[in-house]
Scaffold this motif. Structure first.
Motif, PDB file in Angstrom:
ATOM      1  N   SER A  38       4.253 -48.677 -80.980  1.00  0.00           N
ATOM      2  CA  SER A  38       4.229 -47.367 -80.324  1.00  0.00           C
ATOM      3  C   SER A  38       3.123 -47.320 -79.265  1.00  0.00           C
ATOM      4  CB  SER A  38       4.021 -46.270 -81.358  1.00  0.00           C
ATOM      5  OG  SER A  38       5.059 -46.285 -82.317  1.00  0.00           O
ATOM      6  N   LEU A  39       3.409 -46.630 -78.146  1.00  0.00           N
ATOM      7  CA  LEU A  39       2.443 -46.566 -77.049  1.00  0.00           C
ATOM      8  C   LEU A  39       2.760 -45.388 -76.140  1.00  0.00           C
ATOM      9  CD1 LEU A  39       3.292 -49.512 -74.585  1.00  0.00           C
ATOM     10  CD2 LEU A  39       4.931 -48.371 -76.060  1.00  0.00           C
ATOM     11  N   ASN A  40       1.757 -44.964 -75.374  1.00  0.00           N
ATOM     12  CA  ASN A  40       1.943 -43.867 -74.435  1.00  0.00           C
ATOM     13  C   ASN A  40       2.824 -44.304 -73.264  1.00  0.00           C
ATOM     14  OD1 ASN A  40       0.191 -42.472 -76.076  1.00  0.00           O
ATOM     15  ND2 ASN A  40      -1.559 -42.633 -74.684  1.00  0.00           N
ATOM     16  N   VAL A  41       3.666 -43.380 -72.799  1.00  0.00           N
ATOM     17  CA  VAL A  41       4.584 -43.655 -71.698  1.00  0.00           C
ATOM     18  C   VAL A  41       4.483 -42.511 -70.693  1.00  0.00           C
ATOM     19  CG1 VAL A  41       6.979 -44.058 -71.037  1.00  0.00           C
ATOM     20  CG2 VAL A  41       6.150 -44.880 -73.238  1.00  0.00           C
ATOM     21  N   PRO A  42       4.350 -42.789 -69.388  1.00  0.00           N
ATOM     22  CA  PRO A  42       4.307 -41.720 -68.391  1.00  0.00           C
ATOM     23  C   PRO A  42       5.705 -41.245 -68.019  1.00  0.00           C
ATOM     24  CG  PRO A  42       4.097 -43.818 -67.305  1.00  0.00           C
ATOM     25  CD  PRO A  42       4.175 -44.117 -68.780  1.00  0.00           C
ATOM     26  N   ALA A  43       5.789 -40.081 -67.394  1.00  0.00           N
ATOM     27  CA  ALA A  43       7.078 -39.568 -66.930  1.00  0.00           C
ATOM     28  C   ALA A  43       7.695 -40.530 -65.923  1.00  0.00           C
ATOM     29  CB  ALA A  43       6.891 -38.196 -66.298  1.00  0.00           C
ATOM     30  N   GLY A  44       8.974 -40.849 -66.120  1.00  0.00           N
ATOM     31  CA  GLY A  44       9.656 -41.782 -65.241  1.00  0.00           C
ATOM     32  C   GLY A  44       9.309 -43.226 -65.499  1.00  0.00           C
ATOM     33  N   GLY A  45       8.650 -43.492 -66.626  1.00  0.00           N
ATOM     34  CA  GLY A  45       8.162 -44.826 -66.912  1.00  0.00           C
ATOM     35  C   GLY A  45       9.133 -45.680 -67.694  1.00  0.00           C
ATOM     36  N   ALA A  46       8.644 -46.860 -68.082  1.00  0.00           N
ATOM     37  CA  ALA A  46       9.464 -47.845 -68.774  1.00  0.00           C
ATOM     38  C   ALA A  46       8.655 -48.512 -69.879  1.00  0.00           C
ATOM     39  CB  ALA A  46       9.969 -48.906 -67.804  1.00  0.00           C
ATOM     40  N   VAL A  47       9.371 -49.052 -70.871  1.00  0.00           N
ATOM     41  CA  VAL A  47       8.772 -49.817 -71.964  1.00  0.00           C
ATOM     42  C   VAL A  47       9.406 -51.199 -71.996  1.00  0.00           C
ATOM     43  CG1 VAL A  47       8.625 -50.048 -74.475  1.00  0.00           C
ATOM     44  CG2 VAL A  47       8.174 -47.846 -73.414  1.00  0.00           C
ATOM     45  N   ILE A  48       8.562 -52.225 -72.124  1.00  0.00           N
ATOM     46  CA  ILE A  48       8.997 -53.600 -72.317  1.00  0.00           C
ATOM     47  C   ILE A  48       8.423 -54.087 -73.636  1.00  0.00           C
ATOM     48  CG2 ILE A  48       8.810 -55.979 -71.478  1.00  0.00           C
ATOM     49  CD1 ILE A  48       8.525 -54.779 -68.639  1.00  0.00           C
ATOM     50  N   GLY A  49       9.260 -54.688 -74.493  1.00  0.00           N
ATOM     51  CA  GLY A  49       8.794 -55.189 -75.776  1.00  0.00           C
ATOM     52  C   GLY A  49       9.329 -56.575 -76.061  1.00  0.00           C
ATOM     53  N   THR A  50       8.583 -57.338 -76.855  1.00  0.00           N
ATOM     54  CA  THR A  50       9.000 -58.678 -77.269  1.00  0.00           C
ATOM     55  C   THR A  50       8.533 -58.931 -78.688  1.00  0.00           C
ATOM     56  OG1 THR A  50       8.872 -61.044 -76.755  1.00  0.00           O
ATOM     57  CG2 THR A  50       6.929 -59.722 -76.241  1.00  0.00           C
ATOM     58  N   THR A  51       9.330 -59.679 -79.463  1.00  0.00           N
ATOM     59  CA  THR A  51       8.961 -59.982 -80.841  1.00  0.00           C
ATOM     60  C   THR A  51       9.547 -61.327 -81.255  1.00  0.00           C
ATOM     61  OG1 THR A  51       9.028 -59.186 -83.146  1.00  0.00           O
ATOM     62  CG2 THR A  51      10.941 -58.730 -81.788  1.00  0.00           C
ATOM     63  N   GLY A  52       8.856 -61.998 -82.181  1.00  0.00           N
ATOM     64  CA  GLY A  52       9.342 -63.240 -82.752  1.00  0.00           C
ATOM     65  C   GLY A  52       9.194 -63.217 -84.256  1.00  0.00           C
ATOM     66  N   HIS A  53      10.054 -63.979 -84.954  1.00  0.00           N
ATOM     67  CA  HIS A  53      10.065 -63.949 -86.417  1.00  0.00           C
ATOM     68  C   HIS A  53      10.500 -65.308 -86.942  1.00  0.00           C
ATOM     69  CE1 HIS A  53      10.476 -62.266 -90.436  1.00  0.00           C
ATOM     70  NE2 HIS A  53      11.734 -62.664 -90.502  1.00  0.00           N
ATOM     71  N   ILE A  54       9.856 -65.756 -87.998  1.00  0.00           N
ATOM     72  CA  ILE A  54      10.253 -66.984 -88.691  1.00  0.00           C
ATOM     73  C   ILE A  54      10.994 -66.618 -89.967  1.00  0.00           C
ATOM     74  CG2 ILE A  54       9.356 -68.876 -90.098  1.00  0.00           C
ATOM     75  CD1 ILE A  54       9.366 -69.710 -87.311  1.00  0.00           C
ATOM     76  N   ILE A  73      16.859 -73.331 -86.342  1.00  0.00           N
ATOM     77  CA  ILE A  73      17.170 -72.983 -87.722  1.00  0.00           C
ATOM     78  C   ILE A  73      16.310 -71.826 -88.209  1.00  0.00           C
ATOM     79  CG2 ILE A  73      17.154 -73.839 -90.110  1.00  0.00           C
ATOM     80  CD1 ILE A  73      17.702 -76.627 -88.944  1.00  0.00           C
ATOM     81  N   ARG A  74      15.057 -71.783 -87.765  1.00  0.00           N
ATOM     82  CA  ARG A  74      14.131 -70.790 -88.300  1.00  0.00           C
ATOM     83  C   ARG A  74      13.633 -69.771 -87.277  1.00  0.00           C
ATOM     84  NH1 ARG A  74       9.281 -72.948 -91.386  1.00  0.00           N
ATOM     85  NH2 ARG A  74       9.447 -70.873 -92.311  1.00  0.00           N
ATOM     86  N   GLN A  75      13.696 -70.085 -85.998  1.00  0.00           N
ATOM     87  CA  GLN A  75      13.075 -69.230 -84.989  1.00  0.00           C
ATOM     88  C   GLN A  75      14.004 -68.096 -84.546  1.00  0.00           C
ATOM     89  OE1 GLN A  75       9.762 -69.525 -83.124  1.00  0.00           O
ATOM     90  NE2 GLN A  75      10.573 -67.454 -83.228  1.00  0.00           N
ATOM     91  N   LYS A  76      13.493 -66.847 -84.591  1.00  0.00           N
ATOM     92  CA  LYS A  76      14.240 -65.670 -84.140  1.00  0.00           C
ATOM     93  C   LYS A  76      13.421 -64.969 -83.055  1.00  0.00           C
ATOM     94  CE  LYS A  76      15.946 -66.951 -88.113  1.00  0.00           C
ATOM     95  NZ  LYS A  76      17.026 -67.913 -88.243  1.00  0.00           N
ATOM     96  N   LEU A  77      14.095 -64.558 -81.986  1.00  0.00           N
ATOM     97  CA  LEU A  77      13.414 -64.002 -80.822  1.00  0.00           C
ATOM     98  C   LEU A  77      14.186 -62.790 -80.308  1.00  0.00           C
ATOM     99  CD1 LEU A  77      13.093 -67.446 -79.029  1.00  0.00           C
ATOM    100  CD2 LEU A  77      11.227 -66.296 -80.234  1.00  0.00           C
ATOM    101  N   SER A  78      13.451 -61.784 -79.816  1.00  0.00           N
ATOM    102  CA  SER A  78      14.128 -60.605 -79.274  1.00  0.00           C
ATOM    103  C   SER A  78      13.234 -59.908 -78.256  1.00  0.00           C
ATOM    104  CB  SER A  78      14.494 -59.623 -80.396  1.00  0.00           C
ATOM    105  OG  SER A  78      15.258 -58.542 -79.894  1.00  0.00           O
TER     106      SER A  78
END
Length: 233
Positions: free
Chosen positions: A155-171, A193-198
């Motif tokens: 979670s994070l602050n967002v300005p009016a007309g703004g955008a959010v970029i997110g990335t995550t990895g999981h084993i 086999i084990r790496q998951k990315l989004s």
């Protein structure tokens, strides 16, 4: 999937270019062992004096204390905006980087790590083009990591007309899916086999302090890392 803000909101950047941001490419994950990973010929969007290219990337290695050594975008050294590290026998690492890259409609992204990727590991690369800003700095950032978990709270602050970029990895040892809240998932990759990315992205947002952003993995708990940044006019 591409989202963009084509409205002029607030002051334009240098040269009068209105603020906009869009997802221009999502590279095929790198599964090469080693420390240097090149994503060739990725789309950067239209060339412009104000263009800033943002990279979102996640991975896990077989090494403790893995870090990003450098990121270059079209040959330009990028600035680290935010990173997250889950330090364990399987390092989880997520980061967002940005650089002013005014020329060229495509180019290479080179991500260099301090620790080699092992077998059944991979590294993602999401590309975003932002216009109408003078600085690569984000409006706000957040990061989260766990050596045994399923959730990244970003979670994070967002300005009016703004955008959010997110990335995550999981084993994990089984096929899993990442569910995003507060940003729209643009990819869910399982190259090994084990790496998951989004990665996830949403634009044209209303001002929120903060905006709830989470990335939740299905399946068994494992090393998880995530990072997010918001940008706006």
């Amino acid at each position: 999937m591409v989202f963009s803000n084509n409205l002029l909101m607030g002051a334009a950047g240098q040269g009068g270019t209105p603020f906009s941001i869009s997802n221009t490419a999502n590279g095929t994950p790198s599964v090469a062992t080693g420390t240097t990973h090149t994503f060739s010929g990725l789309a950067f969007g239209d060339a412009d004096d104000t263009r800033i290219i943002i990279i979102a990337t996640s991975h896990c290695t077989n090494n403790n204390n893995g870090r990003y050594s450098s990121v270059t975008i079209g040959g330009v050294t990028a600035t680290e905006i935010v990173t997250a590290l889950a330090n364990s026998a399987d390092d989880g690492l997520s980061g967002i980087f940005a650089a002013k890259v005014p020329s060229g409609t495509s180019g290479d992204v080179v991500i260099t790590l301090t620790a080699s990727l092992g077998s059944n590991r991979a590294l993602s690369c999401g590309v975003f083009a932002m216009y109408g800003k003078d600085s690569v700095s984000a409006y706000a950032t957040n990061n989260d990591s766990a050596t045994s978990g399923l959730l990244s709270t970003l979670s994070l602050n967002v300005p009016a007309g703004g955008a959010v970029i997110g990335t995550t990895g999981h084993i994990a040892t089984s096929s899993v899916t990442c569910t995003w809240v507060g940003a729209t998932r643009i990819n869910n990759q399982q190259p090994g086999i084990r790496q998951k990315l989004s990665e996830a992205f949403s634009a044209d947002l209303s001002a929120e302090t903060p905006r709830t952003v989470t990335a939740t993995w299905s399946g068994s708990a494992g090393v998880t890392s995530g990072a997010a940044a918001s940008y706006g006019p």
